[in-house]
Scaffold this motif. Structure first.
Motif, PDB file in Angstrom:
ATOM      1  N   ARG A  36      43.377  34.061  40.342  1.00 23.68           N
ATOM      2  CA  ARG A  36      42.527  32.895  40.042  1.00 23.68           C
ATOM      3  C   ARG A  36      41.080  33.239  40.328  1.00 23.68           C
ATOM      4  NH1 ARG A  36      44.939  28.215  39.122  1.00 23.68           N
ATOM      5  NH2 ARG A  36      47.141  28.038  39.519  1.00 23.68           N
ATOM      6  N   ARG A  37      40.175  32.556  39.647  1.00 23.42           N
ATOM      7  CA  ARG A  37      38.745  32.805  39.832  1.00 23.42           C
ATOM      8  C   ARG A  37      38.198  32.161  41.105  1.00 23.42           C
ATOM      9  NH1 ARG A  37      36.281  35.485  35.987  1.00 23.42           N
ATOM     10  NH2 ARG A  37      37.291  35.680  33.973  1.00 23.42           N
ATOM     11  N   TYR A  95      30.667  37.084  54.447  1.00 21.61           N
ATOM     12  CA  TYR A  95      30.962  37.172  55.880  1.00 21.61           C
ATOM     13  C   TYR A  95      31.615  38.502  56.244  1.00 21.61           C
ATOM     14  CZ  TYR A  95      30.072  32.236  56.938  1.00 21.61           C
ATOM     15  OH  TYR A  95      29.491  31.017  57.143  1.00 21.61           O
ATOM     16  N   CYS A  96      32.718  38.838  55.573  1.00 18.02           N
ATOM     17  CA  CYS A  96      33.528  39.985  56.000  1.00 18.02           C
ATOM     18  C   CYS A  96      33.527  41.149  55.013  1.00 18.02           C
ATOM     19  CB  CYS A  96      34.962  39.540  56.254  1.00 18.02           C
ATOM     20  SG  CYS A  96      35.804  38.919  54.774  1.00 18.02           S
ATOM     21  N   SER A  97      32.884  40.976  53.872  1.00 17.69           N
ATOM     22  CA  SER A  97      32.757  42.021  52.849  1.00 17.69           C
ATOM     23  C   SER A  97      34.059  42.401  52.166  1.00 17.69           C
ATOM     24  CB  SER A  97      32.087  43.267  53.426  1.00 17.69           C
ATOM     25  OG  SER A  97      30.801  42.946  53.884  1.00 17.69           O
ATOM     26  N   ILE A  98      35.088  41.572  52.277  1.00 16.98           N
ATOM     27  CA  ILE A  98      36.301  41.813  51.502  1.00 16.98           C
ATOM     28  C   ILE A  98      35.959  41.509  50.049  1.00 16.98           C
ATOM     29  CG2 ILE A  98      38.632  40.982  51.003  1.00 16.98           C
ATOM     30  CD1 ILE A  98      38.926  40.373  53.982  1.00 16.98           C
ATOM     31  N   THR A  99      36.393  42.384  49.150  1.00 19.62           N
ATOM     32  CA  THR A  99      36.136  42.179  47.730  1.00 19.62           C
ATOM     33  C   THR A  99      37.409  41.668  47.070  1.00 19.62           C
ATOM     34  OG1 THR A  99      34.460  43.907  47.687  1.00 19.62           O
ATOM     35  CG2 THR A  99      35.431  43.292  45.575  1.00 19.62           C
ATOM     36  N   TYR A 100      37.293  40.548  46.369  1.00 22.11           N
ATOM     37  CA  TYR A 100      38.412  39.960  45.640  1.00 22.11           C
ATOM     38  C   TYR A 100      38.243  40.328  44.174  1.00 22.11           C
ATOM     39  CZ  TYR A 100      39.336  37.397  49.886  1.00 22.11           C
ATOM     40  OH  TYR A 100      39.622  37.076  51.195  1.00 22.11           O
ATOM     41  N   VAL A 101      39.301  40.920  43.598  1.00 20.83           N
ATOM     42  CA  VAL A 101      39.259  41.419  42.233  1.00 20.83           C
ATOM     43  C   VAL A 101      40.257  40.636  41.393  1.00 20.83           C
ATOM     44  CG1 VAL A 101      39.555  43.449  40.765  1.00 20.83           C
ATOM     45  CG2 VAL A 101      38.697  43.718  43.102  1.00 20.83           C
ATOM     46  N   LEU A 102      39.799  40.117  40.256  1.00 24.64           N
ATOM     47  CA  LEU A 102      40.668  39.375  39.338  1.00 24.64           C
ATOM     48  C   LEU A 102      41.607  40.362  38.656  1.00 24.64           C
ATOM     49  CD1 LEU A 102      41.099  36.487  38.253  1.00 24.64           C
ATOM     50  CD2 LEU A 102      39.564  37.087  36.370  1.00 24.64           C
ATOM     51  N   LYS A 103      42.916  40.104  38.761  1.00 28.43           N
ATOM     52  CA  LYS A 103      43.905  40.991  38.146  1.00 28.43           C
ATOM     53  C   LYS A 103      43.694  41.047  36.641  1.00 28.43           C
ATOM     54  CE  LYS A 103      47.726  40.390  41.368  1.00 28.43           C
ATOM     55  NZ  LYS A 103      49.111  39.903  41.518  1.00 28.43           N
ATOM     56  N   GLU A 104      43.933  42.222  36.084  1.00 29.54           N
ATOM     57  CA  GLU A 104      43.817  42.374  34.639  1.00 29.54           C
ATOM     58  C   GLU A 104      44.873  41.510  33.973  1.00 29.54           C
ATOM     59  OE1 GLU A 104      44.030  45.928  31.369  1.00 29.54           O
ATOM     60  OE2 GLU A 104      43.225  46.366  33.373  1.00 29.54           O
ATOM     61  N   GLY A 105      44.472  40.769  32.972  1.00 25.94           N
ATOM     62  CA  GLY A 105      45.374  39.885  32.261  1.00 25.94           C
ATOM     63  C   GLY A 105      45.477  38.500  32.861  1.00 25.94           C
ATOM     64  N   ALA A 106      44.923  38.286  34.061  1.00 27.96           N
ATOM     65  CA  ALA A 106      44.950  36.946  34.664  1.00 27.96           C
ATOM     66  C   ALA A 106      43.972  36.061  33.913  1.00 27.96           C
ATOM     67  CB  ALA A 106      44.564  37.018  36.135  1.00 27.96           C
ATOM     68  N   ASP A 107      44.410  34.848  33.599  1.00 25.05           N
ATOM     69  CA  ASP A 107      43.534  33.952  32.851  1.00 25.05           C
ATOM     70  C   ASP A 107      42.499  33.286  33.732  1.00 25.05           C
ATOM     71  OD1 ASP A 107      45.002  32.086  34.239  1.00 25.05           O
ATOM     72  OD2 ASP A 107      45.759  31.065  32.477  1.00 25.05           O
ATOM     73  N   GLY A 108      42.754  33.283  35.040  1.00 29.46           N
ATOM     74  CA  GLY A 108      41.803  32.671  35.960  1.00 29.46           C
ATOM     75  C   GLY A 108      41.670  31.181  35.767  1.00 29.46           C
ATOM     76  N   GLY A 109      42.677  30.550  35.195  1.00 33.25           N
ATOM     77  CA  GLY A 109      42.609  29.136  34.874  1.00 33.25           C
ATOM     78  C   GLY A 109      42.506  28.245  36.085  1.00 33.25           C
ATOM     79  N   ASP A 110      41.302  27.942  36.506  1.00 32.13           N
ATOM     80  CA  ASP A 110      41.071  27.084  37.656  1.00 32.13           C
ATOM     81  C   ASP A 110      40.377  25.799  37.219  1.00 32.13           C
ATOM     82  OD1 ASP A 110      42.082  28.977  39.409  1.00 32.13           O
ATOM     83  OD2 ASP A 110      40.147  29.962  39.618  1.00 32.13           O
ATOM     84  N   HIS A 111      40.929  25.152  36.254  1.00 32.10           N
ATOM     85  CA  HIS A 111      40.284  23.954  35.714  1.00 32.10           C
ATOM     86  C   HIS A 111      40.743  22.738  36.496  1.00 32.10           C
ATOM     87  CE1 HIS A 111      39.041  26.512  32.474  1.00 32.10           C
ATOM     88  NE2 HIS A 111      40.291  26.883  32.305  1.00 32.10           N
ATOM     89  N   HIS A 112      39.906  22.337  37.467  1.00 35.82           N
ATOM     90  CA  HIS A 112      40.232  21.179  38.312  1.00 35.82           C
ATOM     91  C   HIS A 112      39.448  19.980  37.860  1.00 35.82           C
ATOM     92  CE1 HIS A 112      41.326  24.588  40.900  1.00 35.82           C
ATOM     93  NE2 HIS A 112      42.315  23.791  41.229  1.00 35.82           N
TER      94      HIS A 112
END
Length: 75
Positions: A27-28, A58-75
């Protein structure tokens, strides 16, 4: 957390300094509280992936969107 749109602030990874921890997500919108990195963590912040990844200020963790994920976060 500072708003990138208003301040132009975003952390950039620095070789040898920034942890190279990358977490794949579907998710995005992701919440980070630093617990993935261990220790005590930090206050929970919500991060928005605009392109393919976002780094927690804060912690420098990088979150990467998986390939093919639609990232559909329509709230």
């Amino acid at each position: 957390m500072r708003d990138q749109q208003q301040t132009g602030y975003t952390p950039y990874p620095v070789a040898g300094v920034t942890p190279e921890q990358r977490v794949l997500v579907e998710r995005r919108a992701v919440a980070c509280d630093g617990s993935v990195a261990g220790a005590l963590g930090h206050p929970r912040v919500w991060l928005r992936i605009e392109g393919t990844e976002v780094t927690c200020p804060y912690c420098s963790i990088t979150y990467v969107l998986k390939e093919g994920a639609d990232g559909g976060d329509h709230h």
